[in-house]
Design a protein around this motif. Structure first.
Motif, short mmCIF file in Angstrom:
data_model
loop_
_atom_site.label_atom_id
_atom_site.label_comp_id
_atom_site.label_asym_id
_atom_site.label_seq_id
_atom_site.Cartn_x
_atom_site.Cartn_y
_atom_site.Cartn_z
N SER A 229 45.62 8.84 30.37
CA SER A 229 45.91 7.95 31.44
C SER A 229 44.37 6.58 30.76
O SER A 229 45.82 5.46 30.69
CB SER A 229 45.80 8.52 32.21
N CYS A 230 43.47 7.33 29.65
CA CYS A 230 42.58 5.89 29.99
C CYS A 230 42.86 4.65 29.42
O CYS A 230 41.97 3.75 28.68
CB CYS A 230 41.25 6.91 29.89
N ALA A 231 43.89 5.35 27.85
CA ALA A 231 43.89 4.32 26.90
C ALA A 231 44.63 3.32 27.34
O ALA A 231 43.96 2.45 26.63
CB ALA A 231 45.97 4.94 26.10
N ALA A 232 45.03 3.13 28.58
CA ALA A 232 45.55 1.54 29.00
C ALA A 232 44.79 0.52 29.01
O ALA A 232 44.29 -0.40 29.60
CB ALA A 232 46.36 1.79 30.98
N PHE A 233 43.43 1.45 29.37
CA PHE A 233 42.20 -0.01 29.91
C PHE A 233 41.72 -0.64 29.33
O PHE A 233 41.07 -1.48 29.23
CB PHE A 233 40.47 0.84 30.66
N ILE A 234 42.22 0.30 27.48
CA ILE A 234 41.46 -1.42 26.58
C ILE A 234 42.65 -2.64 26.67
O ILE A 234 42.57 -3.85 25.82
CB ILE A 234 42.03 -0.51 25.46
#
Length: 288
Positions: A229-234
């Motif tokens: 899910s943390c991929a989105a922060f880039i």
């Protein structure tokens, strides 16, 4: 109990379909690729779900699951690669988001654009979400997909126009990633063809960044979501700091004044079921 539900998954689709179907009383078989985390397999088995593990990747798990299901007239296969029903189910998320934005008094129009960053694996969930948002907001919403640098199957499928025929390993990439939910070497034939005209752009993220973002989110917001899910922060980083991102903003007329009034959303999926001992590993994990 006389009917079977089957699904191929690297993680969260298998969890949701498996747990729900078992709770409803169906016999359930989840075909898990080698990328799937052990705790997800253990959780499914604790719910009475049969988990079949494969040494190969997601595509093989789906292929085998589909084949087994088709051979059984009492079995239904939840097909993340080809299912229109599942795709439209994902699209419902747009209506739910719309209600939340209205509740908070957040407008979405030309002067207040919505920019959404969604992690992508095989493409089904982000494709459905994007499709729903475009139906609601048209040109006032900009959807970007984010994938691991070693496994950008949706990006390659659309960029080469080979769609499901493009495999990341054919381009010198390993297909290996800590983002188990995004570990799909080839993309959906159905979704990528639709998304070619709807998605605003694509970007990739390194595995190391996933854990940096995970820790930062816990520290600043107290929220726990999975590395995938943390991929989105880039997404916001790339949009506002890279030449390609700045070029997109200029082309779309998204000036600094407009962007001040934009709503940017990083789409977070998964994390509620992660065991405490796994969270402890996540919080200290460093990937080179």
């Amino acid at each position: 109990g006389g009917y079977t539900v089957q699904v191929g998954s690297t993680g969260n689709l298998g969890l949701s379909i498996g747990i729900m179907s078992a709770a409803l009383g169906f016999r359930v078989i989840v075909h898990m690729s080698a990328d799937a985390k052990q705790w997800k397999k253990d959780l499914l088995r604790s719910k009475g779900v049969e988990v079949i593990e494969y040494a190969d990747d997601y595509s093989r798990a789906v292929e085998e699951g589909r084949k087994r299901s088709e051979a059984d007239p009492t079995s239904y296969f939840v097909d993340d690669e080809k299912s229109v029903t599942l795709f439209l189910g994902y699209a419902v998320a747009a209506k739910r988001l719309d209600a939340q934005l209205k509740e908070k008094g957040i407008a979405v129009d030309e002067a207040h654009p919505l920019i959404v960053y969604v992690p992508a694996g095989v493409g089904g969930a982000p494709g459905g979400v994007c499709y729903g948002l475009k139906r609601l907001y048209g040109d006032n919403v900009h959807c970007f997909f984010v994938e691991p640098t070693q496994c950008p199957s949706v990006l390659l499928g659309m960029a080469t126009q080979k769609f499901e025929q493009a495999n990341v390993r054919d381009y010198g990439l390993s297909g290996k990633t800590e983002a188990d939910g995004l570990a799909c070497a080839s993309t959906s034939s159905f979704v990528t063809r639709i998304m070619s005209n709807l998605v605003s752009g694509e970007c990739t993220v390194s595995d190391a960044k996933l854990y940096d973002f995970l820790r930062l989110l816990v520290e600043t917001e107290g929220e726990r979501i999975e590395p995938s899910s943390c991929a989105a922060f880039i997404g916001p980083v790339h949009l506002e700091s890279t030449e390609a991102g700045k070029g997109y903003l200029a082309k779309q007329g998204l000036t600094a004044d407009v962007m001040k009034n934009a709503t940017q959303i990083c789409w977070a999926t998964g994390g509620r079921l992660v065991p405490d001992e796994v969270w402890k590993e996540y919080l200290v994990k460093v990937v080179k």
